[in-house]
Design a protein around this motif. Structure first.
Motif, PDB file in Angstrom:
ATOM      1  N   SER A  52       0.853  -1.262   0.191  1.00 13.39           N
ATOM      2  CA  SER A  52       0.272   0.000   0.099  1.00 13.39           C
ATOM      3  C   SER A  52       0.802   1.171   0.029  1.00 13.39           C
ATOM      4  CB  SER A  52      -0.990  -0.244   1.375  1.00 13.39           C
ATOM      5  OG  SER A  52      -1.787  -0.955   1.073  1.00 13.39           O
TER       6      SER A  52
ATOM      7  N   LEU B 175      -3.336   6.935   6.680  1.00 15.77           N
ATOM      8  CA  LEU B 175      -4.561   6.348   6.255  1.00 15.77           C
ATOM      9  C   LEU B 175      -5.728   7.439   6.189  1.00 15.77           C
ATOM     10  CD1 LEU B 175      -4.315   2.954   7.671  1.00 15.77           C
ATOM     11  CD2 LEU B 175      -4.026   3.496   5.523  1.00 15.77           C
TER      12      LEU B 175
ATOM     13  N   GLN C 212     -10.585   4.475   7.320  1.00 14.34           N
ATOM     14  CA  GLN C 212      -9.449   3.419   6.956  1.00 14.34           C
ATOM     15  C   GLN C 212      -8.459   3.289   8.173  1.00 14.34           C
ATOM     16  OE1 GLN C 212      -7.628   2.841   3.251  1.00 14.34           O
ATOM     17  NE2 GLN C 212      -9.345   3.713   2.126  1.00 14.34           N
TER      18      GLN C 212
ATOM     19  N   LYS D  74      -1.274  -2.164   5.820  1.00 17.92           N
ATOM     20  CA  LYS D  74      -2.197  -0.940   6.309  1.00 17.92           C
ATOM     21  C   LYS D  74      -1.439  -0.136   7.379  1.00 17.92           C
ATOM     22  CE  LYS D  74      -5.707  -0.911   3.469  1.00 17.92           C
ATOM     23  NZ  LYS D  74      -5.835   0.164   2.549  1.00 17.92           N
TER      24      LYS D  74
END
Length: 243
Positions: free
Chosen positions: A33, A176, A180, A237
């Motif tokens: 990510s 983020l 999220q 994440k």
């Protein structure tokens, strides 16, 4: 004896497990990510609007932007640059119809000067060495697009742009988008759930080994793969939010 045969069939050799675990560690260490820290090079671009990225801001959202090596050249010999006609701004999706309506009823309309955009800075604020470094606080939580506007399309602009878009929670930056920020914890929770199901499934299969078939082994493998996928997603994440 049947139990021993099942266990040897169900569990792969130890060296294979070690290889798989090593591969998993290597893969999980790769940041898949992309966090909202980006470096972009613009070269002789005359587009009226250049979209950089979109981001969901919370109650304490920030945008930091730094540009350097700014230069421009005109396609027309006698044109004169107006620095106030170029700049960076934030744009809400809900503002599109309002801006369109404003452009139809405003003479010499320039989107950089529109009242429906959140202006970050104009080129008239560039430092003497053609650089800029600053940040703004987003006062109204929403999803915004970071855009560069050029109301003089006869000019081609070149520059190096560094952007950071983040929310501040607990005194630290979280890259983020809003909505999220809880995903790492959620993914880790589901990882624990799938791990518990996998452990229970293995226990049941061992106890019922005489009736276990390949399909049961495949089902257990699917639970394991799902658990590993979730822990990798949680790590991914988490890395994106803190890098």
């Amino acid at each position: 004896m049947s139990n021993l045969n099942f266990i040897s069939t169900f569990y792969p050799p130890r060296h294979l497990i070690l290889h798989l675990f090593s591969a998993l560690c290597i893969i999980s260490s790769i940041p898949f990510s992309a966090s909202e820290i980006k470096n972009t090079r613009i070269i002789e671009d005359s587009r009226p609007m250049i979209l950089f990225e979109r981001f969901g801001f919370g109650a304490d959202g920030h945008v930091a932007i730094a540009i350097k090596n700014v230069s421009w050249k005109s396609k027309q010999q006698n044109s004169e640059l107006d620095p106030s006609s170029m700049g960076f701004f934030l744009l809400r999706e809900l503002s599109y119809p309002k801006i369109l309506n404003e452009s139809e009823y405003t003479d010499s309309f320039c989107i950089v000067s529109s009242r429906y955009v959140e202006l970050i800075f104009k080129f008239e604020q560039l430092y003497p060495d053609s650089t800029y470094n600053g940040s703004v606080i987003v006062e109204h939580p929403d999803e915004y697009s970071l855009v560069f506007g050029n109301c003089q399309p006869e000019y081609e602009v070149s520059m190096d742009v560094h952007t950071e878009m983040y929310n501040v929670e607990g005194g630290r930056k979280d890259f983020l988008p809003a909505g999220q920020t809880q995903l790492p914890k959620l993914y880790f929770l589901f990882f624990l759930v799938y791990t518990a199901f996998f452990t229970l499934w293995v226990s049941v299969c061992i106890k019922q080994s005489p009736t276990v078939d390949k399909i049961h082994i495949i089902m257990g493998a699917l639970l394991l793969v799902k658990a590993l996928k979730l822990i990798c997603a949680a790590e991914d994440k988490f890395h994106a939010g803190h890098s």
